[in-house]
Design an enzyme around this catalytic site. Structure first.
Site, mmCIF file in Angstrom:
data_model
loop_
_atom_site.group_PDB
_atom_site.id
_atom_site.type_symbol
_atom_site.label_atom_id
_atom_site.label_comp_id
_atom_site.label_asym_id
_atom_site.label_seq_id
_atom_site.Cartn_x
_atom_site.Cartn_y
_atom_site.Cartn_z
ATOM 1 N N LEU A 86 9.028 -28.099 27.323
ATOM 2 C CA LEU A 86 9.828 -26.950 27.536
ATOM 3 C C LEU A 86 9.986 -26.223 28.441
ATOM 4 O O LEU A 86 10.540 -25.793 29.617
ATOM 5 C CB LEU A 86 11.077 -26.815 26.329
ATOM 6 C CG LEU A 86 11.385 -27.238 25.457
ATOM 7 C CD1 LEU A 86 11.484 -26.530 24.568
ATOM 8 C CD2 LEU A 86 12.547 -27.826 26.068
ATOM 9 N N SER A 133 18.490 -23.908 19.246
ATOM 10 C CA SER A 133 17.417 -22.849 19.287
ATOM 11 C C SER A 133 16.778 -22.617 18.214
ATOM 12 O O SER A 133 15.257 -22.242 18.254
ATOM 13 C CB SER A 133 18.532 -21.255 19.250
ATOM 14 O OG SER A 133 19.110 -21.484 20.187
ATOM 15 N N GLY A 176 39.956 -19.368 46.920
ATOM 16 C CA GLY A 176 40.743 -19.448 47.468
ATOM 17 C C GLY A 176 40.984 -20.552 46.098
ATOM 18 O O GLY A 176 40.022 -20.714 45.525
ATOM 19 N N ARG A 179 38.308 -19.812 58.019
ATOM 20 C CA ARG A 179 39.666 -20.126 57.099
ATOM 21 C C ARG A 179 40.281 -18.205 57.823
ATOM 22 O O ARG A 179 39.361 -17.204 57.652
ATOM 23 C CB ARG A 179 39.680 -19.547 55.273
ATOM 24 C CG ARG A 179 40.660 -19.436 55.137
ATOM 25 C CD ARG A 179 41.466 -20.191 55.079
ATOM 26 N NE ARG A 179 42.785 -20.010 54.013
ATOM 27 C CZ ARG A 179 43.873 -20.987 53.904
ATOM 28 N NH1 ARG A 179 44.090 -21.732 54.783
ATOM 29 N NH2 ARG A 179 44.648 -20.079 53.133
ATOM 30 N N PRO A 239 21.213 -31.711 16.339
ATOM 31 C CA PRO A 239 22.778 -31.961 15.642
ATOM 32 C C PRO A 239 23.626 -30.131 15.421
ATOM 33 O O PRO A 239 24.193 -28.920 15.697
ATOM 34 C CB PRO A 239 24.240 -32.178 15.172
ATOM 35 C CG PRO A 239 23.012 -33.705 15.141
ATOM 36 C CD PRO A 239 21.775 -33.258 15.136
ATOM 37 N N GLU A 250 17.829 -26.110 26.654
ATOM 38 C CA GLU A 250 16.102 -25.722 27.250
ATOM 39 C C GLU A 250 15.992 -23.927 27.759
ATOM 40 O O GLU A 250 15.216 -23.090 27.602
ATOM 41 C CB GLU A 250 15.913 -26.268 28.785
ATOM 42 C CG GLU A 250 15.924 -27.537 28.333
ATOM 43 C CD GLU A 250 15.173 -27.648 29.936
ATOM 44 O OE1 GLU A 250 14.296 -27.357 31.004
ATOM 45 O OE2 GLU A 250 15.827 -29.228 30.126
#
Length: 396
Positions: free
Chosen positions: A251, A150, A351, A280, A146, A375
């Site tokens: 990692l 990093s 859009g 479109r 928590p 990661e």
């Protein structure tokens, strides 16, 4: 080639001819995973995403195991022993379906299984890897906390010896697969330094409440891990590594899959925008016939296929045993940033329809916001490259 030789036709799906770099075995892996995702994920993913759930995850894991997609670049113990490029192609196809599906595979194979395969004892490998490769057991990887993402060296989760046993206490956060896992690889502070532990999730004191109310990676199981005096035998510790080298090498292996996977999300969004631009109509003709739309499509295609080339290059280096962690940071930093920009540009072409789950674009865009920072955040990868370029450490 002579001047008179006939050139192959231009392929909008492969404008640089990157498929020419792939072996038949590579193409077979890619096509197999693409077909599975089209059959098992794409018809349901919008509904799963909207509901914020991944139903049948254990069945999906077994199917992925049957494909050889779990721990596929590992060898032995029921693993496929595929090349790094083949693993990357699988990640691209899985994330073209949804980042949550690729995350399931990455955490299983590149984090939990990789840690046991590289640093575990023979007993640990035999106990867990064959069942994990088959998708019979789902794994998770407990590193982030928590208050420490990093900076994992500052983790508070700790393990103390008690006779022949270890006792683990602490919390881990944002753990993919956590509440459906049968085994967790958990990293903790010890008197010897940071160590990894193989933790069966039915051990008393272990719990994994699922994290709800996510607006990204909604079709993915994300959990907190709570370890309340979890008692483990001495054989639970990963014997072959001490310190951050263990989790960081895991990692790096997982980040390599992201380099490919991000381009899958980008490809799906680009293809949606290209199809939409061709059909479109505004002002009496398809919007793909207007210069500004073509400029967007051209720029998207350039970044998409540059990113795939970069992923392929890094895969060949990994297969040759020459891929450095700094090069993986290079790939993740570039490819995720560019994938997000491709999704955002695709949204402008669609859009108002671009925000609808009838199309994949907004789903990919919101998923990639998580991929951008998990990661390794953008800033951390910039500093990894900055240190490599200058020789000066700016982390502290």
């Amino acid at each position: 080639m002579s001047a008179s030789a006939k050139l192959p036709p231009f392929d909008a799906a492969d404008p640089l001819g990157i498929d020419d770099l792939l072996e038949p075995e590579d193409l077979a892996v890619r096509d197999t995973v693409r077909s599975w995702a089209a059959d098992r994920v794409l018809p349901h993913i919008a509904d799963w995403y909207e509901k914020g759930e991944l139903p049948g995850i254990r069945e999906l894991a077994r199917e992925l195991g049957a494909l050889g997609a779990l721990g596929m670049s590992l060898t032995g113990y029921g693993c496929a022993g595929a090349s790094a490029v083949q693993y990357g192609l699988a990640c691209l196809e899985l994330e073209a379906a949804d980042s949550g599906i690729r995350s399931l595979v990455s955490v299983q194979g590149s984090l939990a299984m990789y840690a046991i395969h590289r640093f575990g004892s023979e007993e640990q490998k035999l106990q867990w890897l064959p069942r994990m490769a088959a998708g019979e057991v789902i794994g998770c990887f407990g590193l982030t906390e928590p208050d420490h993402g990093s900076d994992p060296a500052a983790m508070r989760t700790h393990a103390k010896r008690d006779g022949d046993d270890w006792v683990l206490s602490g919390r881990k956060m944002w753990i993919t697969n956590g509440s459906v896992a049968g085994v967790a690889v958990v990293w903790a502070q010890t008197e010897e330094g940071i160590r990894g532990f193989v933790v069966p999730t039915d051990t008393p004191g272990f719990s994994a409440p699922e994290i709800k109310h996510k607006w990204s990676l909604r079709a993915s199981v994300t959990s907190e891990l709570v370890l309340d005096d979890v008692r483990l035998p001495g054989t639970a510790v990963l014997p072959e590594v001490t310190g951050l080298r263990g989790p960081l090498s895991c990692l790096s292996h997982a980040r390599y899959g992201i380099v490919w996977g991000a381009m899958g999300a980008a490809r799906s969004s680009f293809e949606a925008a290209l199809d939409y631009a061709r059909s479109r109509e505004q002002f009496g003709r398809p919007i793909g016939g207007f210069q500004l739309t073509q400029a967007k499509l051209a720029d998207m295609a350039v970044e998409l296929h540059k990113g795939i080339l970069l992923a392929h290059h890094l895969g060949r280096r990994m297969d040759a045993g020459r891929l450095r962690p700094e090069q993986v940071s290079f790939g993740k930093l570039n490819n995720v940033r560019e994938a997000i920009e491709i999704c955002r540009t695709a949204r402008t072409i669609l859009g108002a329809n671009g925000i609808s789950l009838e199309y994949p674009v907004m789903r990919h865009a919101t998923n990639l916001e998580s991929v951008l920072t998990y990661e390794g955040t953008v800033e951390m990868h910039q500093l990894v490259l900055g240190k490599a370029l200058t020789g000066l450490d700016a982390f502290r």
